[in-house]
Motif scaffolding. Sequence first.
Motif, PDB file in Angstrom:
ATOM      1  N   UNK A   1       0.827  -1.217   0.000  1.00 49.26           N
ATOM      2  CA  UNK A   1       0.000   0.000   0.000  1.00 49.26           C
ATOM      3  C   UNK A   1       0.857   1.261   0.000  1.00 49.26           C
ATOM      4  N   UNK A   2       0.408   2.269  -0.690  1.00 49.02           N
ATOM      5  CA  UNK A   2       1.156   3.528  -0.764  1.00 49.02           C
ATOM      6  C   UNK A   2       2.159   3.484  -1.886  1.00 49.02           C
ATOM      7  N   UNK A   3       3.069   2.532  -1.839  1.00 51.80           N
ATOM      8  CA  UNK A   3       4.074   2.392  -2.896  1.00 51.80           C
ATOM      9  C   UNK A   3       3.398   2.064  -4.221  1.00 51.80           C
ATOM     10  N   UNK A   4       2.464   1.100  -4.210  1.00 55.67           N
ATOM     11  CA  UNK A   4       1.798   0.716  -5.463  1.00 55.67           C
ATOM     12  C   UNK A   4       0.933   1.842  -6.024  1.00 55.67           C
ATOM     13  N   UNK A   5       0.370   2.682  -5.136  1.00 59.11           N
ATOM     14  CA  UNK A   5      -0.414   3.815  -5.625  1.00 59.11           C
ATOM     15  C   UNK A   5       0.442   4.716  -6.503  1.00 59.11           C
ATOM     16  N   UNK A   6       1.645   5.023  -6.004  1.00 57.93           N
ATOM     17  CA  UNK A   6       2.501   5.972  -6.707  1.00 57.93           C
ATOM     18  C   UNK A   6       3.171   5.363  -7.933  1.00 57.93           C
ATOM     19  N   UNK A   7       3.443   4.075  -7.908  1.00 59.08           N
ATOM     20  CA  UNK A   7       3.973   3.432  -9.111  1.00 59.08           C
ATOM     21  C   UNK A   7       2.962   3.570 -10.241  1.00 59.08           C
ATOM     22  N   UNK A   8       1.701   3.321  -9.917  1.00 59.96           N
ATOM     23  CA  UNK A   8       0.638   3.459 -10.924  1.00 59.96           C
ATOM     24  C   UNK A   8       0.467   4.910 -11.351  1.00 59.96           C
ATOM     25  N   UNK A   9       0.489   5.835 -10.372  1.00 61.56           N
ATOM     26  CA  UNK A   9       0.285   7.246 -10.697  1.00 61.56           C
ATOM     27  C   UNK A   9       1.366   7.758 -11.632  1.00 61.56           C
ATOM     28  N   UNK A  10       2.585   7.282 -11.454  1.00 58.98           N
ATOM     29  CA  UNK A  10       3.709   7.728 -12.278  1.00 58.98           C
ATOM     30  C   UNK A  10       3.776   6.993 -13.618  1.00 58.98           C
TER      31      UNK A  10
END
Length: 247
Positions: free
Chosen positions: A112-121
């Motif tokens: 959680x958190x890390x996967x959000x930003x990987x997707x966002x980027x």
Amino acid sequence: MRKIRNLLLTLYFYFIATVYIVFYGGFVLFRSFLMRDREKARKYVLKEIEKFGKRAFTWLFSDVVVEGSENIPKDRNFIVVANHQSLMDIPLILGFVATGAFIAKEELRKIPGVNWYIRYLNGVFLDRKNPRRAVRALREAIEKLKNGVTFIVFPEGTRSPDGKVLSFKKDSLMIAVKTGVPVLPVSIWGTYHLIPKGRWTFTPGKVFLKIHEPVDPKGFSSEEELRKYVEEVVKRGVEELKARWSK
């Protein structure tokens, strides 16, 4: 005494980083979702990611010395190609070079958190155990590069066990050859001493980062020729930084 200090520093870092990524990171994404101007919203999120990258080293009471910032392309996307010494290389690149997308290992999809930003980027998840999915992920990365996304690549494929640059994996720069997107070689020295592979506690220290001039993949006859050239540039840079760090 030093071990106790490093243990306390480590617990402090993991706590504040987790809270920052999961809770503040969630707030940042939610706030950006509410913004009507989508371009402004994205700039806001990217700026917050850059701040996180820089703050990560402040939390570790560690200085970062950057050389060659003027070489970062301003008018187009590119592929950051760096050596990989430790898990701190990721915030280092995000904070001081580019808030780009990653070709991330499949296991990060569940964090959680890390996967959000990987997707966002606009990052992609690579499952090395499944060749078909791996090919699909690389095709996805190529399409995103063609659409203007900047990518961050660690061609060694893993963190170095001793700080030395490992041989770049075969075809690791194929996405550059297939798209013609410039490669930005980056040399890192010092993150290995902050937290080497296989250790979970941190030791504060100084980190050096050298950003080299962009390399045009169109000037090379093959992926292998490009890969060996960029690998040599990164290696020379690491040796220069190591000598400076040792003084």
